[in-house]
Scaffold this motif. Structure first.
Motif, PDB file in Angstrom:
ATOM      1  N   VAL A 133      49.019  53.274 102.094  1.00 55.20           N
ATOM      2  CA  VAL A 133      49.307  51.849 102.238  1.00 55.20           C
ATOM      3  C   VAL A 133      48.684  51.433 103.564  1.00 55.20           C
ATOM      4  O   VAL A 133      49.001  51.999 104.614  1.00 55.20           O
ATOM      5  CB  VAL A 133      50.825  51.574 102.232  1.00 55.20           C
ATOM      6  CG1 VAL A 133      51.097  50.090 102.465  1.00 55.20           C
ATOM      7  CG2 VAL A 133      51.452  52.049 100.931  1.00 55.20           C
ATOM      8  N   LEU A 134      47.755  50.470 103.503  1.00 55.43           N
ATOM      9  CA  LEU A 134      47.048  50.013 104.697  1.00 55.43           C
ATOM     10  C   LEU A 134      47.568  48.662 105.153  1.00 55.43           C
ATOM     11  O   LEU A 134      47.929  47.817 104.332  1.00 55.43           O
ATOM     12  CB  LEU A 134      45.554  49.899 104.405  1.00 55.43           C
ATOM     13  CG  LEU A 134      44.864  51.153 103.881  1.00 55.43           C
ATOM     14  CD1 LEU A 134      43.398  50.850 103.555  1.00 55.43           C
ATOM     15  CD2 LEU A 134      44.973  52.295 104.856  1.00 55.43           C
ATOM     16  N   SER A 135      47.567  48.451 106.447  1.00 55.01           N
ATOM     17  CA  SER A 135      47.896  47.132 106.985  1.00 55.01           C
ATOM     18  C   SER A 135      46.644  46.266 106.891  1.00 55.01           C
ATOM     19  O   SER A 135      45.553  46.773 106.629  1.00 55.01           O
ATOM     20  CB  SER A 135      48.370  47.260 108.438  1.00 55.01           C
ATOM     21  OG  SER A 135      47.324  47.750 109.235  1.00 55.01           O
ATOM     22  N   PRO A 136      46.767  44.951 107.098  1.00 50.17           N
ATOM     23  CA  PRO A 136      45.597  44.074 106.998  1.00 50.17           C
ATOM     24  C   PRO A 136      44.442  44.469 107.911  1.00 50.17           C
ATOM     25  O   PRO A 136      43.287  44.219 107.596  1.00 50.17           O
ATOM     26  CB  PRO A 136      46.156  42.697 107.373  1.00 50.17           C
ATOM     27  CG  PRO A 136      47.598  42.769 106.994  1.00 50.17           C
ATOM     28  CD  PRO A 136      48.004  44.191 107.295  1.00 50.17           C
ATOM     29  N   ASP A 137      44.735  45.142 109.032  1.00 50.46           N
ATOM     30  CA  ASP A 137      43.646  45.557 109.936  1.00 50.46           C
ATOM     31  C   ASP A 137      43.043  46.908 109.551  1.00 50.46           C
ATOM     32  O   ASP A 137      42.166  47.423 110.238  1.00 50.46           O
ATOM     33  CB  ASP A 137      44.124  45.578 111.389  1.00 50.46           C
ATOM     34  CG  ASP A 137      45.179  46.650 111.660  1.00 50.46           C
ATOM     35  OD1 ASP A 137      45.548  47.407 110.726  1.00 50.46           O
ATOM     36  OD2 ASP A 137      45.645  46.724 112.813  1.00 50.46           O
ATOM     37  N   ARG A 141      49.566  52.613 107.140  1.00 55.53           N
ATOM     38  CA  ARG A 141      50.989  52.385 107.387  1.00 55.53           C
ATOM     39  C   ARG A 141      51.826  53.505 106.812  1.00 55.53           C
ATOM     40  O   ARG A 141      52.816  53.916 107.394  1.00 55.53           O
ATOM     41  CB  ARG A 141      51.427  51.053 106.807  1.00 55.53           C
ATOM     42  CG  ARG A 141      50.838  49.881 107.562  1.00 55.53           C
ATOM     43  CD  ARG A 141      51.168  48.570 106.932  1.00 55.53           C
ATOM     44  NE  ARG A 141      52.593  48.306 106.959  1.00 55.53           N
ATOM     45  CZ  ARG A 141      53.146  47.267 106.354  1.00 55.53           C
ATOM     46  NH1 ARG A 141      52.399  46.419 105.684  1.00 55.53           N
ATOM     47  NH2 ARG A 141      54.435  47.072 106.401  1.00 55.53           N
ATOM     48  N   ALA A 160      57.278  47.981 106.539  1.00 59.83           N
ATOM     49  CA  ALA A 160      57.046  47.997 107.981  1.00 59.83           C
ATOM     50  C   ALA A 160      58.096  48.836 108.697  1.00 59.83           C
ATOM     51  O   ALA A 160      57.842  49.429 109.726  1.00 59.83           O
ATOM     52  CB  ALA A 160      57.049  46.575 108.533  1.00 59.83           C
TER      53      ALA A 160
END
Length: 171
Positions: A133-137, A141, A160
């Motif tokens: 799971v990747l964060s927007p940047d 995560r 989060a």
């Protein structure tokens, strides 16, 4: 949930038209023989009358050749023709997808996605595989193994905080 319903509709329609196995890469890609044949993007906007207008874009690769994908630099993509040997028309493909989508939309609207969860899970290639799971940047995560699909078809809102979905197992 519209991308999930579209995934079920596209994979079911292509399978019915060709006899080949089409699976869903959660949440919005359709694959055959480990190659992407369709991407699905959905958007919604307020309709100005208290509701939402939704749009679903489903781009199905129908007739491209292996040479076309190689020239385009897309080694993980394929087309229905290339992977199944079947030449499908745009009209028959669109009709088959819509004929699958309408009853799924109605059923989900009446009973929620939970009633379709097992059907979706059977088509989902992510289950049992390592996922991130990747964060927007682009930062990672969470990493783990996808072990199930939630009743809503998605991951929880509290990622989060580091908690995991019932369908997600940390490495």
């Amino acid at each position: 949930r519209l991308p999930l319903l579209c995934g079920l509709a596209v994979s079911g329609a292509l399978e019915a038209l060709t006899g080949a196995a089409f699976r869903i890469k959660w949440p919005n890609d359709i694959v055959c023989s480990s190659r992407k044949v369709c991407g699905i993007l959905c958007e919604s906007r307020p309709d100005g009358q208290g509701g939402l207008a939704v749009v679903a874009g489903m781009g199905v690769n129908l007739r491209q050749t292996a040479a076309w994908f190689a020239q385009a630099g897309l080694p993980h993509a394929g087309s229905v023709l290339e992977l199944t040997g079947r030449t499908l028309s745009l009209e028959e493909t669109a009709a088959a997808i819509l004929n699958q989508l309408e009853p799924l939309w109605d059923l989900c609207g009446q009973e929620g996605f939970a009633v379709l969860r097992e059907r979706y899970a059977r088509r989902c290639i992510n289950l049992g595989r390592s996922v991130r799971v990747l964060s927007p940047d682009g930062a990672v995560r969470l990493e783990g193994t996808a072990v199930g699909v939630g009743e809503d078809g998605g991951l929880p809102d509290n990622l989060a905080a580091g908690t995991l979905h019932q369908g997600f197992q940390r490495f």
